[in-house]
Design an enzyme around this catalytic site. Structure first.
Site, PDB file in Angstrom:
ATOM      1  N   ASN A 132       0.841  -1.187   0.000  1.00  0.00           N
ATOM      2  CA  ASN A 132       0.000   0.000   0.000  1.00  0.00           C
ATOM      3  C   ASN A 132       0.882   1.245   0.000  1.00  0.00           C
ATOM      4  O   ASN A 132       2.110   1.146   0.010  1.00  0.00           O
ATOM      5  CB  ASN A 132      -0.970  -0.015   1.188  1.00  0.00           C
ATOM      6  CG  ASN A 132      -0.259  -0.094   2.527  1.00  0.00           C
ATOM      7  OD1 ASN A 132       0.522   0.783   2.880  1.00  0.00           O
ATOM      8  ND2 ASN A 132      -0.523  -1.156   3.283  1.00  0.00           N
ATOM      9  N   ASP A 144      -4.538  -6.183   4.758  1.00  0.00           N
ATOM     10  CA  ASP A 144      -5.602  -7.077   5.236  1.00  0.00           C
ATOM     11  C   ASP A 144      -5.446  -8.498   4.711  1.00  0.00           C
ATOM     12  O   ASP A 144      -5.904  -9.452   5.360  1.00  0.00           O
ATOM     13  CB  ASP A 144      -6.970  -6.539   4.806  1.00  0.00           C
ATOM     14  CG  ASP A 144      -7.323  -5.240   5.502  1.00  0.00           C
ATOM     15  OD1 ASP A 144      -6.938  -5.079   6.680  1.00  0.00           O
ATOM     16  OD2 ASP A 144      -7.960  -4.376   4.874  1.00  0.00           O
TER      17      ASP A 144
END
Length: 401
Positions: A209, A279
């Site tokens: 990310n 996640d």
């Protein structure tokens, strides 16, 4: 925090950053510290002794062979006088000589002869900072308990850009003040996680990310400045260790971050989860680079990563838990749901995307806790981190006593 009546021995070695040490003396004295300056011969080519004498109000020492001072073993008196020794700037040469135990001038002799904690504020060209010899010398000094303050990254006097800039005078002053305790988090152990996590697909590719780690690193520095003993668990980022941080653990994946956080948090009172933990992770990691096949789609099977905050919250005696919620929409609703669902003590929410959050040098936060909230207006991440830490300390004292 105050440095009133504290005895600081400032060592100044040769380098252009020596001019910053003039401002450092002024800032230390503003906080009530008594400062004595020892310069290397090289440092006098950048700043004159008269400047430091005027700022410190004390004679400046340069030579080990000063007959008037050494008649009464002046270097031993100085070594015993100091409560803290800070070498700023600490050149690559001084770092090397200290690492190898040399005592061939007054400054290195004092460092060896004193029982006071030794702090170094490195300052040098970014290529020199990255050299394996310099890093090996730093590692040897750290093993002996020498504390490193910085360096920072940015534009350098030589025109290069990178790590090697000496920390600013106010940052060094705050780190010294924190070392004496007395801040809002004095006596507490704090764990901060920061940066992204990367999940490998194959030896070449990964899922990650956009987190830069800057907010989490700023929180770690602010917590240290508030007197906490800080452990920073950092994802894969290219940021120097913040001033005052006691321990840094570098990790890559979410599983590695969880293991490092759980180990560090065993005896910590506060955990700030500022990291953007992925996640999901690929169920299978290919041993070799996956090759593109014309006309064929690639399907990745993903498995859920561990939830670090939820794992900590489920422990019999969890630390004070501070989470982060970086959202693109419905920020308040998602943050408050996360606060309740994960049984957190506080959550810091911010909107990301469109140049906000990850990529920006500034940020804004809304803090939520079970019975209240507070908006922190947009400002630099360093200033925002200090305000966040103030609120964390206040809520911790209110809840935990």
């Amino acid at each position: 925090m105050s440095l009133a009546n504290r005895r600081i021995l400032l060592g100044v070695s040769g380098g252009i950053a020596a001019y910053k040490s003039c401002e450092l003396v002024r800032r230390l004295r503003e906080q009530g510290a008594e400062v004595r300056v020892v310069m290397t011969e090289g440092a006098t080519h950048f700043v004159g002794t008269a400047t430091f004498q005027a700022l410190s109000g004390q004679p400046v020492r340069v030579s080990l062979w000063d007959e008037s001072a050494e008649a009464a073993m002046g270097h031993i008196e100085l070594a015993r006088w100091a409560e803290r020794i800070l070498v700023a700037p600490a050149s690559a040469d001084v770092i090397a000589r200290l690492a190898h135990g040399h005592a061939d001038d007054l400054l290195t002799t004092l460092c060896l002869a004193s029982a006071a904690p030794l702090y170094l504020a490195p300052a040098m060209n970014q290529q020199m900072w990255a050299h394996p010899a310099v890093q090996a010398n730093l590692a040897a000094l750290r093993e002996r308990g020498v504390r490193m303050l910085g360096p920072a990254a940015g534009e350098q006097a030589c025109g290069d850009v990178g790590s090697g800039r000496m920390l600013e005078p106010h940052e060094l002053r705050d780190a010294l003040a924190a070392s004496f305790g007395g801040g809002a988090l004095a006596g507490l152990k704090v764990v901060v996680s920061a940066g992204p996590t990367y999940e490998d697909i194959d030896p070449v590719r990964f899922i990650g990310n956009r987190s830069s780690g800057r907010m989490g690193f700023a929180v770690a520095e602010a917590a240290a400045a508030a007197g906490a003993a800080v452990t920073l668990v950092a994802g894969p980022v290219s940021l120097p260790t913040p001033a005052g941080v006691a321990r840094r653990v570098d990790v890559r994946s979410a599983a590695q971050m969880q293991a490092a956080v759980l180990e560090a948090a065993r005896d910590a009172q506060i955990y700030v989860g500022a990291a953007a933990v992925g996640d999901y992770r690929p169920q299978q990691v290919a041993e070799r680079k996956l090759k593109k096949q014309a006309g064929a789609d690639l399907v990745l099977q993903l498995a859920e990563n561990p939830d670090i905050l939820a794992t900590l919250a489920a422990q019999p005696a969890p630390p004070f838990l501070v989470g982060f919620a970086a959202e693109t929409h419905e920020v308040a609703a998602y943050a408050q749901d996360k606060l309740r669902r994960k049984k957190l003590d506080m959550i810091a929410a911010n909107e990301v995307g469109g140049g906000r959050g990850f990529e920006a040098g500034d940020n804004a936060l809304t803090l939520y806790w079970p019975d209240g909230s507070l908006e922190l207006a947009r400002t630099s991440k360093a200033a925002l981190a200090r305000r966040l830490v103030e609120q964390v300390a206040a809520r911790y004292r209110a809840v935990r006593g």
